[in-house]
Motif scaffolding. Structure first.
Motif, PDB file in Angstrom:
ATOM      1  N   LYS A 126       0.831  -1.204   0.000  1.00 55.84           N
ATOM      2  CA  LYS A 126       0.000   0.000   0.000  1.00 55.84           C
ATOM      3  C   LYS A 126       0.863   1.250   0.000  1.00 55.84           C
ATOM      4  N   LYS A 127       1.895   1.212   0.828  1.00 50.41           N
ATOM      5  CA  LYS A 127       2.763   2.388   0.923  1.00 50.41           C
ATOM      6  C   LYS A 127       3.495   2.655  -0.391  1.00 50.41           C
ATOM      7  N   LEU A 128       3.961   1.590  -1.012  1.00 48.96           N
ATOM      8  CA  LEU A 128       4.657   1.760  -2.298  1.00 48.96           C
ATOM      9  C   LEU A 128       3.686   2.299  -3.342  1.00 48.96           C
ATOM     10  N   ALA A 129       2.431   1.825  -3.267  1.00 51.75           N
ATOM     11  CA  ALA A 129       1.421   2.299  -4.215  1.00 51.75           C
ATOM     12  C   ALA A 129       1.168   3.788  -4.016  1.00 51.75           C
ATOM     13  N   GLU A 130       1.039   4.192  -2.742  1.00 54.29           N
ATOM     14  CA  GLU A 130       0.794   5.615  -2.457  1.00 54.29           C
ATOM     15  C   GLU A 130       1.911   6.489  -2.984  1.00 54.29           C
ATOM     16  N   LYS A 131       3.115   6.010  -2.887  1.00 51.93           N
ATOM     17  CA  LYS A 131       4.269   6.782  -3.373  1.00 51.93           C
ATOM     18  C   LYS A 131       4.352   6.762  -4.898  1.00 51.93           C
ATOM     19  N   LEU A 150       5.109   1.583  -7.034  1.00 56.04           N
ATOM     20  CA  LEU A 150       4.732   0.252  -7.487  1.00 56.04           C
ATOM     21  C   LEU A 150       4.650   0.225  -9.008  1.00 56.04           C
ATOM     22  N   THR A 151       4.118   1.288  -9.527  1.00 53.15           N
ATOM     23  CA  THR A 151       3.805   1.301 -10.964  1.00 53.15           C
ATOM     24  C   THR A 151       4.635   2.336 -11.711  1.00 53.15           C
ATOM     25  N   MET A 152       5.778   2.698 -11.162  1.00 57.29           N
ATOM     26  CA  MET A 152       6.499   3.791 -11.826  1.00 57.29           C
ATOM     27  C   MET A 152       6.902   3.454 -13.261  1.00 57.29           C
ATOM     28  N   ALA A 153       7.025   2.154 -13.546  1.00 56.03           N
ATOM     29  CA  ALA A 153       7.423   1.772 -14.905  1.00 56.03           C
ATOM     30  C   ALA A 153       6.243   1.750 -15.869  1.00 56.03           C
ATOM     31  N   TRP A 154       5.033   1.778 -15.333  1.00 55.61           N
ATOM     32  CA  TRP A 154       3.846   1.649 -16.186  1.00 55.61           C
ATOM     33  C   TRP A 154       3.676   2.857 -17.108  1.00 55.61           C
ATOM     34  N   PRO A 155       3.005   2.636 -18.230  1.00 54.14           N
ATOM     35  CA  PRO A 155       2.682   3.758 -19.111  1.00 54.14           C
ATOM     36  C   PRO A 155       1.788   4.773 -18.390  1.00 54.14           C
ATOM     37  N   LYS A 156       1.854   6.033 -18.821  1.00 54.65           N
ATOM     38  CA  LYS A 156       1.085   7.099 -18.172  1.00 54.65           C
ATOM     39  C   LYS A 156      -0.412   6.845 -18.238  1.00 54.65           C
ATOM     40  N   LEU A 179      -1.214  -4.900 -23.033  1.00 56.78           N
ATOM     41  CA  LEU A 179      -1.009  -5.220 -24.448  1.00 56.78           C
ATOM     42  C   LEU A 179      -2.207  -5.911 -25.080  1.00 56.78           C
ATOM     43  N   TYR A 180      -2.914  -6.752 -24.314  1.00 58.42           N
ATOM     44  CA  TYR A 180      -3.882  -7.632 -24.957  1.00 58.42           C
ATOM     45  C   TYR A 180      -5.312  -7.559 -24.425  1.00 58.42           C
ATOM     46  N   ALA A 181      -5.530  -6.931 -23.267  1.00 52.98           N
ATOM     47  CA  ALA A 181      -6.870  -6.977 -22.677  1.00 52.98           C
ATOM     48  C   ALA A 181      -7.820  -5.990 -23.367  1.00 52.98           C
ATOM     49  N   THR A 182      -9.126  -6.229 -23.167  1.00 56.27           N
ATOM     50  CA  THR A 182     -10.122  -5.284 -23.665  1.00 56.27           C
ATOM     51  C   THR A 182     -10.142  -4.073 -22.719  1.00 56.27           C
ATOM     52  N   ASP A 183     -10.756  -2.989 -23.159  1.00 50.68           N
ATOM     53  CA  ASP A 183     -10.814  -1.796 -22.312  1.00 50.68           C
ATOM     54  C   ASP A 183     -11.511  -2.103 -20.994  1.00 50.68           C
ATOM     55  N   GLU A 184     -12.593  -2.885 -21.111  1.00 49.15           N
ATOM     56  CA  GLU A 184     -13.335  -3.243 -19.881  1.00 49.15           C
ATOM     57  C   GLU A 184     -12.424  -3.977 -18.906  1.00 49.15           C
ATOM     58  N   GLN A 185     -11.659  -4.914 -19.417  1.00 50.67           N
ATOM     59  CA  GLN A 185     -10.761  -5.703 -18.547  1.00 50.67           C
ATOM     60  C   GLN A 185      -9.679  -4.814 -17.930  1.00 50.67           C
ATOM     61  N   LYS A 186      -9.139  -3.918 -18.753  1.00 52.89           N
ATOM     62  CA  LYS A 186      -8.102  -3.026 -18.237  1.00 52.89           C
ATOM     63  C   LYS A 186      -8.638  -2.177 -17.094  1.00 52.89           C
ATOM     64  N   GLU A 187      -9.849  -1.614 -17.309  1.00 51.32           N
ATOM     65  CA  GLU A 187     -10.422  -0.745 -16.271  1.00 51.32           C
ATOM     66  C   GLU A 187     -10.720  -1.503 -14.992  1.00 51.32           C
ATOM     67  N   ARG A 188     -11.105  -2.746 -15.143  1.00 52.73           N
ATOM     68  CA  ARG A 188     -11.484  -3.545 -13.989  1.00 52.73           C
ATOM     69  C   ARG A 188     -10.259  -4.093 -13.259  1.00 52.73           C
ATOM     70  N   LEU A 189      -9.235  -4.520 -14.022  1.00 54.29           N
ATOM     71  CA  LEU A 189      -8.158  -5.298 -13.393  1.00 54.29           C
ATOM     72  C   LEU A 189      -6.905  -4.489 -13.046  1.00 54.29           C
ATOM     73  N   LEU A 190      -6.641  -3.437 -13.824  1.00 54.30           N
ATOM     74  CA  LEU A 190      -5.375  -2.736 -13.568  1.00 54.30           C
ATOM     75  C   LEU A 190      -5.363  -1.887 -12.285  1.00 54.30           C
ATOM     76  N   PRO A 191      -6.446  -1.103 -12.024  1.00 54.35           N
ATOM     77  CA  PRO A 191      -6.369  -0.243 -10.830  1.00 54.35           C
ATOM     78  C   PRO A 191      -6.096  -0.991  -9.517  1.00 54.35           C
ATOM     79  N   PRO A 192      -6.747  -2.153  -9.271  1.00 57.04           N
ATOM     80  CA  PRO A 192      -6.441  -2.834  -8.000  1.00 57.04           C
ATOM     81  C   PRO A 192      -4.971  -3.256  -7.904  1.00 57.04           C
ATOM     82  N   ILE A 193      -4.383  -3.596  -9.038  1.00 59.94           N
ATOM     83  CA  ILE A 193      -2.957  -3.963  -9.023  1.00 59.94           C
ATOM     84  C   ILE A 193      -2.135  -2.726  -8.687  1.00 59.94           C
TER      85      ILE A 193
END
Ligand SMILES: Cc1cc2nc3c(=O)[nH]c(=O)nc-3n(C[C@H](O)[C@H](O)[C@H](O)COP(=O)(O)OP(=O)(O)OC[C@H]3O[C@@H](n4cnc5c(N)ncnc54)[C@H](O)[C@@H]3O)c2cc1C
Lengths: 376, 400
Positions: free
Chosen positions: B55-60, B63-69, B110-124
């Motif tokens: 959680k702390k790494l996420a807040e800073k 966790l996702t600093m390498a991810w696309p904007k 790279l491969y998920a649908t928009d719905e899947q991205k919206e649902r699955l990426l934020p919790p990660i």
């Protein structure tokens, strides 16, 4: 952080590599090994013309003010070609000593001559008991009026047989280790080549009542240790660069061979055992290569690199032997012949191991440095 | 050429160091004396600590600093990621669910649908979920493409049957990303698909496998008629192999191994300076000194390689070879094994003692001794890495 070479450095590498491929293929290396001089005076002149000999010196001494890393590039390419030449002893060892500790006059006189290829020099430090330590240097330089008198034997002096001048490490009473400039042609000096696995210019040098004018000291009486330690560390890095280059050549030659040589109807490079040997060789090379440039950068930045120099040289001592031995194995019978090229590397790996410190010496030195940086 | 960090990079490094140093003071007793996998997944206290750190790494935003904007990351340069990994590994700090953040998320992008991205990426990204990786099977290890778990489409869902094994953290995970055969008549890498599945779905049974030291890190998972909605399939049906390749291409320099090894080296150095045997400090022993010298050389040369790999990756240089990642992996895991070997040898009789009042260096070295064979096998064994180095790095022919 920037881990790229400059375009000038890429060009330098390219020039050196092409020069050596044209002028000194492996057959020529083997020929030179058979000669008494052990090098080609003609190629030495060309190296001077190309500016390699004065590369490290400041402009006022006919130099090009190159970075240490430039010399590392040259050394790496020399290692690929296993090119026999006195650049290491003349420029990297003796030239650096003069630059570090020499008087203005000595620098003016000698560095220019080195740069133009008219002066070959050798560093005489080790003695008969084979110690790498400064405490192993027992030869006295006895003061006698305005001169010192040298008596004793120096061993494993690289290129003494072709040198005009020697730098001799000797002890001045009450002062300690000092470096003296000595005319190699002095009648009191007897130089004999020692047969070694490297078939190079490793020599024994015997001094009998050799008189050296007091002004021919480099630096002042007693500061030889400080200069030697610094230059030996730098030279170890440069020697390691040569060994890195040699590892690369071993790997390239062996990959080509493994792709082309067929047994059981298939290229041997397809056999997994051979592939895993090659993978280990590449690992040894890639780690060494990248560490080499890390250390070379420290030298250029003026950081203390003595621990790293030892780590690097010890690493290459082991990795070059490992890579060249596996390379011979992968070549099979042809690898064991004088006609084949890969045996050259197996022999040179062993001789390089001893230059500027063997593995045990550098392990010890490294640990000493680590401990003094990390007191309890 | 220079290896110096810029002022900003230096500042960033300092920030990471201050953070991890401070946070690790709150680690459960004994946490830092365990190997990372064991520390994070092996005990309840360790697991809770991992989750709070996440959680702390996420807040800073780390966790996702390498991810696309577009997915909330900041596309941090590879060198910054390297600095982060180096510091985090040095402090033996948890908080990163590599399965989710580094493996599955990029596949989704790279491969998920928009719905899947919206649902699955934020919790990660928020560090709210834990993933596990469902690839290996009893008869499909190195040869992953021979896997047999099937997912048969029936209307709006798939029915999954089969068995996975060695699944790290399955007993802690909320989700699994599963590779299964959607077309049983197709062989090997054809006919596979990737699924996102909640671990509490009926029909999934997780059974612990004890690691050799008795710790619970990995598991076997049985799938019996597990119904998974079609929306949980990621990417096109029967083209899952392509997705696994993408997943595998994300981790690169392996710098963490060298940072971990450096930490151990420093502990060992202090140990041999302060521990006496036969009336002498261990550091006075020639054999001990040589072992330390060898470790130092391995650590520093490996680190130089990792920096170079990151540098080339950063530049997207054409000279960057996929073999570099394999080199970092195999050199790094074998080096950590050498650290454990040498350390436990240097300790003499005490080298065998596990966590207890008798243990030297709190038993961390004998722990590493037992974990290192696992590291040499997991995520592509050392043999498989060497095959790749020979094929890709040396360009040698491939018979099979
Ligand atoms: C600690 C740990 C954690 C793991 N976590 C996970 C996880 O979370 N999720 C997951 O899906 N899997 C996980 N794995 C499984 C891991 O990916 C496999 O163990 C690995 O791929 C090897 O497969 P295997 O164990 O079946 O061995 P095998 O593939 O049977 O290999 C046995 C031996 O044969 C060698 N070998 C196999 N093929 C070749 C070849 N072509 N050339 C040369 N040698 C070969 C191997 O190198 C090994 O030495 C984990 C494993 C470990 C040890």
């Amino acid at each position: 952080m920037n881990l790229d070479f400059t375009s000038e450095q890429d060009m330098l590498r390219d020039t050196v590599s092409r020069f050596l491929a044209n002028e000194c293929p492996y057959d020529r290396v083997k020929e030179l090994e058979e000669t008494a001089e052990g090098y080609s005076p003609e190629l030495w002149q060309k190296m001077a013309e190309l500016g390699w000999l004065g590369l490290l010196f400041p402009e006022e001494y006919e130099g090009y003010e190159g970075q240490f890393i430039d010399m590392i590039i040259i050394q790496e390419e020399i290692g690929k070609a296993v090119f026999p030449n006195p650049l290491f002893s003349t420029v990297i060892q003796c030239g650096s000593i003069i630059l570090e500790g020499g008087s203005e006059e000595q620098k003016k006189e000698l560095l220019g001559q080195i740069a133009e290829g008219s002066l070959i020099m050798a560093l005489a430090q080790y003695e008969e008991d084979g110690s790498y330590l400064s405490s192993g240097i027992k030869m006295p330089a006895e003061a006698d009026g305005d001169r010192y008198i040298l008596n004793g034997t120096k061993m494993f002096v690289m290129d003494a047989n072709i040198s005009d001048k020697l730098i001799v490490a000797a002890n001045i009473k009450d002062k300690g280790l000092s470096l003296l400039l000595v005319d190699a042609k002095d009648t009191g000096i007897t130089i004999t080549k020692i047969p070694t696995i490297g078939k190079d210019n490793t020599c024994e040098v015997i001094f009998k009542d050799v008189r050296v004018a007091k002004e021919n000291i480099i630096g002042s009486p007693g500061n030889g240790l400080e200069i030697l330690e610094k230059i030996n560390a730098k030279a170890a890095v440069a020697k390691a660069a040569e060994m890195v280059g040699s590892c690369k050549a071993c790997i390239d030659i062996t990959i080509d061979y493994a792709k082309q040589r067929e047994q059981y109807g298939k290229p041997i490079g397809g056999f997994q055992v051979i592939q895993h040997y090659m993978a280990n060789m590449l690992l040894a090379y890639d780690t060494s290569y990248n560490y080499l440039y890390r250390v070379a950068c420290m030298v250029d930045e003026g950081e203390d690199f003595t621990a790293e120099a030892s780590a690097l040289k010890a690493c290459l001592n082991e990795n070059y032997k490992f890579v060249s031995e596996r390379a011979v194995q992968i070549h099979g019978g042809i690898g064991t012949t004088r006609e084949g090229d890969i045996g050259l590397f197996y022999r040179k790996a062993k001789s390089c191991e001893y230059i500027c410190g063997d593995t045990d010496f550098h392990y010890e030195n490294l640990i000493d440095k680590i401990l003094s940086a990390n007191p309890i | 050429m220079d290896f110096k960090l810029s002022e900003e990079q230096q500042a960033l490094k300092q920030e990471f160091e201050d953070f991890f140093k401070r946070e690790m003071e709150n680690a459960p007793l004994d946490y830092q004396n365990r190997s990372p996998l064991e520390a994070m997944y092996g005990s309840d206290e360790g697991w809770e600590f991992h989750k709070s750190m996440k959680k702390k790494l996420a807040e800073k935003g780390w966790l996702t600093m390498a991810w696309p904007k577009e997915y909330g990351g900041r596309e941090a340069p590879v060198i910054e990621q390297l600095i982060f990994s180096e510091v985090q590994s040095y402090y033996r700090a948890p908080g990163l669910d590599g399965f989710g953040v580094k493996m599955f998320a990029p596949t989704l992008m790279l491969y998920a649908t928009d719905e899947q991205k919206e649902r699955l990426l934020p919790p990660i990204a928020k560090g709210e979920v834990q993933y596990c990786q469902g690839w290996s099977e009893p008869n499909a290890g190195s040869d992953l493409a021979s896997l047999k778990t099937v997912a048969i489409k029936e209307g709006d869902h798939y029915v999954i049957n089969g068995q996975k094994v060695w699944t790290t953290a399955a007993h802690r995970a909320d989700h699994i990303f599963l590779l299964a055969r959607t077309n049983p008549s197709q062989k090997r890498s054809s006919g596979l698909s990737v699924f996102n599945i909640e671990m509490n779905t009926p029909g999934i049974e997780v059974r612990p496998i004890e690691y050799m030291n008795g710790v619970h890190i990995y598991n076997e998972i049985y799938f019996t008629d597990v119904k998974v909605p079609v929306e949980e399939r990621i990417g096109p049906e029967n083209e899952g192999w392509k997705l696994t390749r993408a997943t595998m291409n994300f981790e690169r320099s392996g710098v963490g191994s060298f940072a971990e090894a450096r930490r151990s080296f420093e502990e060992l150095l202090k140990y041999v300076q302060t521990t006496k045997r036969d009336g002498k400090a261990l550091i006075e022993n020639q054999i001990v000194r040589q072992k330390l010298a060898k470790l130092y050389i391995g650590i520093e040369t490996g680190r130089a390689l990792a920096y170079k790999t990151a540098w080339l990756q950063e530049k997207g240089s054409l000279t960057f070879s996929a073999a570099a990642a394999s080199e970092g992996k195999v050199f790094g895991t074998e080096l950590r094994q050498q650290v454990a070997n040498f350390a436990t040898e240097i300790m003499g009789l005490y080298g065998q003692v596990e966590h207890s009042k008798w243990a030297h260096l709190n038993g961390v070295m004998i722990d590493g001794y037992q974990m290192s064979p696992g590291s040499n096998i997991a995520a592509g064994s050392s043999e498989i890495q060497r095959n790749i180095i020979a094929w890709v790095g040396c360009g040698l022919p491939r018979f099979n």
